[in-house]
Scaffold this active site. Structure first.
Site, PDB file in Angstrom:
ATOM      1  N   ASP A 102      19.929   2.098   4.166  1.00  0.00           N
ATOM      2  CA  ASP A 102      18.483   2.112   4.015  1.00  0.00           C
ATOM      3  C   ASP A 102      18.028   0.663   3.889  1.00  0.00           C
ATOM      4  O   ASP A 102      18.536  -0.066   3.044  1.00  0.00           O
ATOM      5  CB  ASP A 102      18.133   2.889   2.741  1.00  0.00           C
ATOM      6  CG  ASP A 102      16.849   3.673   2.866  1.00  0.00           C
ATOM      7  OD1 ASP A 102      15.853   3.063   3.270  1.00  0.00           O
ATOM      8  OD2 ASP A 102      16.853   4.865   2.551  1.00  0.00           O
ATOM      9  N   ASP A 204      12.615   1.717   5.844  1.00  0.00           N
ATOM     10  CA  ASP A 204      11.617   2.325   4.974  1.00  0.00           C
ATOM     11  C   ASP A 204      10.197   1.961   5.426  1.00  0.00           C
ATOM     12  O   ASP A 204       9.930   0.821   5.805  1.00  0.00           O
ATOM     13  CB  ASP A 204      11.857   1.793   3.544  1.00  0.00           C
ATOM     14  CG  ASP A 204      11.108   2.571   2.480  1.00  0.00           C
ATOM     15  OD1 ASP A 204      11.454   3.741   2.270  1.00  0.00           O
ATOM     16  OD2 ASP A 204      10.190   1.998   1.862  1.00  0.00           O
ATOM     17  N   GLU A 267      11.226   4.976   9.476  1.00  0.00           N
ATOM     18  CA  GLU A 267      10.508   6.009   8.725  1.00  0.00           C
ATOM     19  C   GLU A 267       9.022   5.817   8.994  1.00  0.00           C
ATOM     20  O   GLU A 267       8.449   4.798   8.603  1.00  0.00           O
ATOM     21  CB  GLU A 267      10.774   5.904   7.219  1.00  0.00           C
ATOM     22  CG  GLU A 267      10.127   7.066   6.469  1.00  0.00           C
ATOM     23  CD  GLU A 267       9.691   6.754   5.045  1.00  0.00           C
ATOM     24  OE1 GLU A 267       9.495   7.701   4.287  1.00  0.00           O
ATOM     25  OE2 GLU A 267       9.503   5.564   4.703  1.00  0.00           O
ATOM     26  N   HIS A 328      14.485  13.104   0.798  1.00  0.00           N
ATOM     27  CA  HIS A 328      14.340  12.993  -0.655  1.00  0.00           C
ATOM     28  C   HIS A 328      12.891  12.863  -1.115  1.00  0.00           C
ATOM     29  O   HIS A 328      12.637  12.731  -2.307  1.00  0.00           O
ATOM     30  CB  HIS A 328      15.148  11.777  -1.130  1.00  0.00           C
ATOM     31  CG  HIS A 328      14.616  10.500  -0.544  1.00  0.00           C
ATOM     32  ND1 HIS A 328      14.693  10.214   0.813  1.00  0.00           N
ATOM     33  CD2 HIS A 328      13.976   9.454  -1.094  1.00  0.00           C
ATOM     34  CE1 HIS A 328      14.116   9.060   1.044  1.00  0.00           C
ATOM     35  NE2 HIS A 328      13.676   8.565  -0.101  1.00  0.00           N
ATOM     36  N   ASP A 329      11.959  12.851  -0.188  1.00  0.00           N
ATOM     37  CA  ASP A 329      10.542  12.739  -0.548  1.00  0.00           C
ATOM     38  C   ASP A 329       9.790  14.061  -0.396  1.00  0.00           C
ATOM     39  O   ASP A 329       8.606  14.139  -0.727  1.00  0.00           O
ATOM     40  CB  ASP A 329       9.843  11.703   0.348  1.00  0.00           C
ATOM     41  CG  ASP A 329      10.382  10.301   0.141  1.00  0.00           C
ATOM     42  OD1 ASP A 329      10.779   9.982  -0.995  1.00  0.00           O
ATOM     43  OD2 ASP A 329      10.419   9.533   1.125  1.00  0.00           O
TER      44      ASP A 329
HETATM   45  C1  NOJ Z   1       9.716   5.885   1.387  1.00  0.00           C
HETATM   46  C2  NOJ Z   1      10.906   6.334   0.621  1.00  0.00           C
HETATM   47  O1  NOJ Z   1      11.557   7.359   1.324  1.00  0.00           O
HETATM   48  C3  NOJ Z   1      10.410   6.759  -0.745  1.00  0.00           C
HETATM   49  O2  NOJ Z   1      11.393   7.421  -1.483  1.00  0.00           O
HETATM   50  C4  NOJ Z   1       9.901   5.545  -1.448  1.00  0.00           C
HETATM   51  O3  NOJ Z   1       9.342   5.926  -2.686  1.00  0.00           O
HETATM   52  C5  NOJ Z   1       8.837   4.823  -0.624  1.00  0.00           C
HETATM   53  N1  NOJ Z   1       9.185   4.719   0.761  1.00  0.00           N
HETATM   54  C6  NOJ Z   1       8.629   3.437  -1.126  1.00  0.00           C
HETATM   55  O4  NOJ Z   1       9.744   2.660  -0.794  1.00  0.00           O
END
Ligand code: NOJ
Ligand code: MG
Length: 533
Positions: A102, A204, A267, A328-329
């Site tokens: 990541d 990210d 992402e 994970h989000d």
């Molecule tokens: C996306 C990530 O997947 C998330 O978990 C994170 O809180 C935010 N970006 C900030 O980095």
């Protein structure tokens, strides 16, 4: 003669996301770690995936559980040492798997030496590495930008009398990517890991990386609903997805391409027509702009079909598709579509055209775990407690066995383990032919074995809702997939062709090896994969 197209591992393979805090703890501190991951690589090989993407493992104050990085080229002691990392990489490669890290280039931790330096004075040589701005005349923020995690996107610094911008927590100041020194520093970070041999990056919040150079106000969102995150009150027209981002992505891709067979994944949460621009001119941008459609979509055949068509139609020539089922989000797939549809969802993910990304535990049917308010850890949940936005429920420890804490840790897990773990765990499901895990394994193995599924064309087939049907084809091999996205039985009546073949895989395994010819009846929530003759 036309040249045979060569496919790369990140095109034909399957990616499995590991949230390292929650995968496997090796030292009893209740937090997953690198040695823990190493001890579970045999499991991943048994499952049959091709690559693992590991969420951040770098030194971090953990304000956002590793997405606030204070050293891009180190390993957080919680996760282990650099030796452990090197061992992980070697063990991954020994098993013919790939390792994707990541990369979090949009922001650092407020404890990163770069930010400490930048913050030290207005004259700091690194002042311009971050986004500093004077207050308006009345002392208020430079503009109306909001933080994704709630409240203003600006934080006042008393000492130097300026605001700095943070798209996420105030502990996550945004870097100024318009500054060439920042670019070089981050490219060096990439090279550090690529030199070690990592197989690529998941980048990210790629669409956040560049902001409007005049920092203009974002317009209000007329469709904002009260239950949504406060961030949604504005349309982030000037704080995200700026045209200049593509030059940066292209530069990152160039760094990636200094090495052989590495992948750059972005992402990006944007509508399809914006998302596909991240492939870049002549596909010189990111290899795979993550496609989160299956996460956001209404779960019905018509919507899914039209979205697949829209996506397939929007892809640039030579742009490789991909599909993400969870991360994970986001709430877990089983909690989004329900347990009854979870197998169909898995079949969809693993039979569509394009690289699938799965999320640890989905192969067991792990569900979101209710976490009581006093145990909430996620800053997004803590900052907006009334909005039910905590991401903890989807981040609970992997359920390995029926021993204490599901075999995840001998200590106290950092986040509670699902109460269901005694009946829902890897060990138990490995022993049951009919389990979700065995089903996923068969799907994964079938996809990996069949070129029609991992590199073949996608051909939509007309089917009445609630059915979704399509063919995957490579050379003369044709595979028909029919999914019933409702709980009710229904009949698939092909309009244009009489399909004959053998069911090679089904959500209900008793149908496997049976023949079909013409109309096919499906039970509620059923999906079948038919090799056509
Ligand atoms: C996306 C990530 O997947 C998330 O978990 C994170 O809180 C935010 N970006 C900030 O980095
Ligand atoms: Mg540990």
């Amino acid at each position: 003669m036309a040249q045979q197209q060569q496919f790369l591992w990140w095109q034909s393979g399957i990616i499995y996301q590991i949230y390292p805090r929650s995968f496997q703890d090796s030292d009893g501190d209740g937090v997953g770690d690198l040695k823990g991951i190493i001890s579970r690589l045999d499991y991943l090989q048994w499952l049959g995936v091709s690559a693992i993407w590991v969420s951040p493992i770098y030194p971090s104050p953990m304000a956002d559980f590793g997405y606030d990085i204070s050293d891009y080229c180190g390993i957080h002691p919680l996760f282990g040492t650099m030796d452990d990392f090197d061992a992980l990489l070697a063990e991954v490669h020994m098993r013919d798997l790939k390792l994707i890290l990541d990369l979090v280039p949009n922001h650092t931790s407020d404890q990163h030496p770069w930010f400490l330096e930048s913050k030290s004075s207005k004259d700091s040589p690194k002042r311009d590495w971050y986004i500093w701005k004077d207050a308006k005349e009345d002392g208020s923020e430079p503009n109306n930008w909001l933080s994704v995690f709630g409240g203003s996107g600006w934080e006042w610094d008393e000492q130097t009398q300026q605001y700095y911008y943070h798209a996420f927590l105030k502990e996550q100041p945004d870097l100024n990517w318009r500054n060439p020194e920042v670019q070089q520093a981050m490219f060096d970070v990439m090279r550090f890991w690529l030199d070690k041999g990592v197989d690529g990056f998941r980048v990210d919040v790629m669409w956040h990386m560049v902001k409007d150079d005049e920092l203009r106000d974002n317009p209000p969102n007329p469709n904002y609903k009260q239950h949504e995150a406060t961030y949604e009150q504005l349309i982030p027209a000037y704080s995200t997805d700026q045209p200049e981002v593509h030059d940066l992505v292209e530069k990152m891709r160039k760094v990636t391409d200094e090495y052989k067979k590495r992948v750059l994944i972005g992402e990006i949460y944007l509508p399809i027509h914006r998302l596909v621009t991240y492939y870049g001119h002549d596909n010189k941008g990111t290899h795979l702009p993550f496609n989160f459609m299956l996460i956001n979509i209404d779960w019905n055949a018509e919507t899914i079909k039209s979205k697949i068509d829209e996506y397939e139609g929007a892809l640039p020539v030579g742009g490789w598709p991909n599909w993400v089922i969870g991360n994970h989000d986001q709430p877990r797939i089983t909690s989004r579509v329900g347990t009854s549809q979870a197998k169909t969802a898995g079949m969809l993910l693993l039979t569509l055209r394009g690289t699938p990304t799965m999320y640890y535990g989905d192969e067991l049917g792990m569900r979101d775990v209710p976490v009581p308010p006093e145990e909430v850890q996620d800053p997004q949940g803590l900052n907006m407690p009334d909005k039910d936005l905590s991401r903890d429920p989807a981040r609970t420890p992997m359920q390995w066995s029926d021993s204490e804490n599901a075999g995840f840790t001998t200590g106290k897990p950092w986040l509670r383990v699902a109460e269901s773990y005694r009946r829902l765990n890897v060990k138990k499901q490995q022993a049951e032919e009919e389990s979700m895990l065995q089903y996923y394994r068969r799907l994964i193995r079938l996809r990996q074995a069949e070129p029609a599924l991992h590199i073949g064309d996608y051909i939509p087939v007309q089917a009445k809702s609630p059915l979704l049907a399509y063919i995957r084809q490579h050379d003369s091999k044709r595979i028909l997939i029919v999914l019933n996205l409702s709980h009710k039985p229904c009949m698939f009546r092909p309009q244009h062709e009489r399909y004959k073949g053998t069911i090679v895989l089904g959500t209900a395994s008793e149908r496997e090896n049976s023949k079909v010819d013409g109309n096919i009846s499906l039970s509620g929530d059923e999906g079948i994969v038919v090799v056509l003759s």
